[in-house]
Design an enzyme around this catalytic site. Sequence first.
Site, PDB file in Angstrom:
ATOM      1  CB  SER A  60      46.303 134.242  45.484  1.00 20.01           C
ATOM      2  OG  SER A  60      45.768 133.321  46.805  1.00 20.01           O
ATOM      3  CB  CYS A  61      50.440 137.939  47.335  1.00 24.00           C
ATOM      4  SG  CYS A  61      51.075 139.704  45.840  1.00 24.00           S
ATOM      5  CB  VAL A  62      51.124 134.859  42.013  1.00 22.28           C
ATOM      6  CG1 VAL A  62      50.637 133.991  43.047  1.00 22.28           C
ATOM      7  CG2 VAL A  62      50.241 135.138  41.096  1.00 22.28           C
TER       8      VAL A  62
END
Length: 126
Positions: free
Chosen positions: A101-103
């Site tokens: 996940s990359c936020v």
Amino acid sequence: MKYISTDKAPAAIGPYSQGIIAGDMVFLSGQIGVNPADGNAPEGIEAQAEQACKNVGELLKEAETDFSHVVKTTCFLADMGDFKAFNQIYEKYFISKPARSCVAVKDLPAGMLCEVEAVAFIGDNE
């Protein structure tokens, strides 16, 4: 549970550990781009991403595993405009392409541009 700690990655700056082994898995706290040798952070997303990944690597080594056994990462960026530059560094280390996940987040500790946390398998490493 076994706690992971090394002076080759930045020390925890709050009430948490650098990592914990639970069963066949190691859970690493988020690593920012601070050089543990001098406590300084380099300028720019590429340099900070490089150092953050190196810090993750040192914790993996302390847990007697490596990047090839990482199964999940969570990456935090201060600016999603840095996504492409971050990925260019990230892919050099996480060659096994773990789930991710990359936020983008509003702020990161110490004004950092990125942070990387990882979960790795440490069971039978064959």
